[in-house]
Design a protein around this motif. Structure first.
Motif, short mmCIF file in Angstrom:
data_model
loop_
_atom_site.label_atom_id
_atom_site.label_comp_id
_atom_site.label_asym_id
_atom_site.label_seq_id
_atom_site.Cartn_x
_atom_site.Cartn_y
_atom_site.Cartn_z
N ASP A 101 13.96 -6.79 1.65
CA ASP A 101 13.46 -8.07 1.14
C ASP A 101 12.02 -8.31 1.58
O ASP A 101 11.19 -8.79 0.79
CB ASP A 101 14.35 -9.22 1.61
CG ASP A 101 15.71 -9.22 0.92
OD1 ASP A 101 15.82 -8.59 -0.16
OD2 ASP A 101 16.65 -9.83 1.46
N LEU A 102 11.73 -7.97 2.82
CA LEU A 102 10.36 -8.16 3.31
C LEU A 102 9.41 -7.18 2.64
O LEU A 102 8.27 -7.53 2.30
CB LEU A 102 10.31 -7.99 4.83
CG LEU A 102 8.97 -8.28 5.50
CD1 LEU A 102 8.54 -9.71 5.22
CD2 LEU A 102 9.08 -8.04 7.00
N MET A 103 9.86 -5.96 2.42
CA MET A 103 9.01 -4.97 1.75
C MET A 103 8.66 -5.43 0.34
O MET A 103 7.53 -5.26 -0.12
CB MET A 103 9.73 -3.62 1.70
CG MET A 103 9.85 -2.93 3.05
SD MET A 103 10.92 -1.48 3.00
CE MET A 103 10.00 -0.41 1.90
N LYS A 104 9.63 -6.04 -0.35
CA LYS A 104 9.36 -6.51 -1.70
C LYS A 104 8.34 -7.64 -1.72
O LYS A 104 7.54 -7.75 -2.63
CB LYS A 104 10.66 -6.98 -2.35
CG LYS A 104 11.61 -5.87 -2.74
CD LYS A 104 12.67 -6.36 -3.71
CE LYS A 104 13.50 -7.48 -3.11
NZ LYS A 104 14.57 -7.93 -4.02
N SER A 105 8.37 -8.48 -0.72
CA SER A 105 7.51 -9.65 -0.72
C SER A 105 6.14 -9.41 -0.10
O SER A 105 5.14 -10.00 -0.52
CB SER A 105 8.19 -10.81 0.01
OG SER A 105 8.40 -10.47 1.37
N VAL A 106 6.06 -8.54 0.92
CA VAL A 106 4.81 -8.37 1.65
C VAL A 106 4.32 -6.94 1.67
O VAL A 106 3.18 -6.66 1.99
CB VAL A 106 4.96 -8.89 3.10
CG1 VAL A 106 3.61 -8.97 3.78
CG2 VAL A 106 5.64 -10.24 3.13
N VAL A 117 -1.70 -6.11 5.83
CA VAL A 117 -1.24 -5.93 4.46
C VAL A 117 -0.56 -7.21 4.00
O VAL A 117 0.26 -7.78 4.72
CB VAL A 117 -0.25 -4.75 4.34
CG1 VAL A 117 0.23 -4.58 2.91
CG2 VAL A 117 -0.89 -3.47 4.85
N SER A 118 -0.91 -7.66 2.82
CA SER A 118 -0.26 -8.82 2.22
C SER A 118 -0.19 -8.59 0.72
O SER A 118 -0.85 -7.71 0.17
CB SER A 118 -1.04 -10.10 2.53
OG SER A 118 -2.23 -10.15 1.78
N LYS A 119 0.63 -9.40 0.07
CA LYS A 119 0.81 -9.23 -1.37
C LYS A 119 -0.44 -9.57 -2.15
O LYS A 119 -0.55 -9.23 -3.34
CB LYS A 119 1.98 -10.08 -1.85
CG LYS A 119 1.81 -11.57 -1.61
CD LYS A 119 3.06 -12.33 -2.06
CE LYS A 119 2.92 -13.82 -1.80
NZ LYS A 119 4.14 -14.55 -2.20
#
Length: 405
Positions: free
Chosen positions: A110-115, A82-84
């Motif tokens: 923070d990681l969930m928001k970005s990736v 999974v990636s943005k």
């Protein structure tokens, strides 16, 4: 170093051969070969979905369990990439404030928001036979939980005779900033659109069981037309109800003047992402017990709710937050964290909160499923009153955003 051991196994091929208060639950493959020596672990989490993974992350982040061995069992053989930059799937959840705060506390937000994904600290993709003897088993294996069935925990449940249709929607290029969640209550059931980005939204459309096959058989173009019509058409409005609510709104504004409401039109849908349309039956479920000796149910294993308020996964994260607090308190007290003395606190808190939420959403679904004109008029008047009276509007918005019960 805390040890988070993620074992990617097929839960279909795993059975729980025994369940003992004194020696814990033994997990083994049902094969005719000689048994593999049991590996002793402190906690086993069965199910690596959103709630199960959050539960594992909560253990990994807790200083009280840094020296304990935690096992996460998951049915998928490989972790999804999974990636943005990848297309959105049709599996989308709306996190409320309490769930966001949970992930901030766990250091994942923070990681969930970005990736859109949180890595575990250690993972083994193992294929060998395995026996696990665990001190505590946490069932996060979904609403059709085999663990709940094997523990012979009964449930209260009923089907709604409705289906939920989900899809990832592509928006028109001229769409303004897409930050509004839309929901409209139709005679056939509610339709909701949740923003994903300025170009995409997620659809959840509740339809009668008799209607879902025809909706799924529509072409993408026909389906998009039906979505736009559902959000904007006046076909479903009742003139008598509109007349009554407009008259009462006029009287109310004479008593309490208010600034004019700025109305924003729903976004225009131009297409759906390929293969994103899916349908699933809707039902209510609540386990009569969330715990047994050395066993705790979390997420859909314990309860399942109608999707109209988007509270299902938030309730599961509420389970995670409550259970980890109870287990940490046991360790803090120097007690056995598997003890029913502490697990019963988890059940008492979550049963009260979840059952209240299940019944309230069930009542709302029934209220908005009726076509009886007097009831339609009363609910429309109520919504108009809330919309005009700003303190009430803010109160209900705050409740919807902050509750995990």
């Amino acid at each position: 170093m805390r040890q988070l051991l993620s074992l990617r196994r097929s839960l279909v091929s795993i059975r729980f051969s025994s369940y003992s208060v004194s020696s814990g639950a033994t997990v083994s493959h049902d094969w005719p070969n000689p048994p593999v020596p049991a590996e002793n672990v402190d906690v086993t989490i069965a199910g690596g979905g959103l709630v199960g993974s959050a539960m594992a992350l909560a253990f990994a982040a807790s200083p009280f369990f840094k020296n304990h061995k935690i096992v996460l069992l998951e049915s998928q053989s490989k972790l999804p990439k999974v990636s943005k930059n990848q297309p959105y799937s049709n599996r989308v959840c709306a996190l409320n404030t309490q769930s966001v705060n949970l992930f901030r506390k766990l250091g994942a937000w923070d990681l969930m928001k970005s990736v859109r994904v949180q890595k575990v600290s250690r993972m083994q993709l193992q294929d060998e036979k395995v026996n696990l003897q665990t001190g505590l088993l946490i069932a996060a294996d979904g609403y059709q939980s085999s663990i709940r069935e094997m523990a012979k925990i009964s449930t209260i449940q009923w089907n709604y005779d409705q289906f939920g249709i989900v899809a990832t929607l592509q928006l028109a290029d001229n769409t303004p900033e897409n930050v509004v969640a839309w929901q409209r209550f139709l005679p056939t059931g509610p339709i909701a659109c949740l923003p994903l980005s300025n170009t995409h939204s997620s659809l959840v459309w509740t339809v009668p069981k008799s209607m879902h096959k025809s909706m799924m058989n529509l072409t993408d173009e026909q389906f998009v037309d039906e979505i736009n019509k559902a959000f904007t058409s006046d076909t479903y409005k009742q003139d008598m109800v509109i007349s009554i609510t407009d008259r009462l709104r006029s009287y109310w504004r004479q008593i309490v003047p208010s600034s004019p409401t700025i109305y924003q039109w729903p976004p225009t849908i131009i297409n759906i992402e390929p293969r994103s349309r899916a349908a699933f039956p809707l039902s209510l479920l609540n386990a009569n017990q969330y715990i047994r000796p050395r066993l705790a149910l979390v997420g859909d294993s314990a309860h399942r709710i109608h999707p109209m308020a988007g509270q299902g996964v938030n309730m599961g994260f509420g389970d995670v937050e409550c259970l980890i607090k109870v287990l940490e308190q046991a360790v803090r007290d120097g007690a056995d964290f598997n003890s029913l003395t502490y697990l019963v606190d988890y059940e008492r808190q979550r049963q009260a909160q979840c059952l209240a939420r299940l019944l309230s959403i069930d009542a709302l679904n029934r209220l908005y499923s009726t076509k009886f004109t007097p009831v339609v008029a009363l609910r429309s008047i109520g919504l108009s009153f809330v919309n005009e009276f700003v303190p009430f509007k803010k109160f209900f918005a705050k409740q919807a955003a902050s509750s995990t019960s």
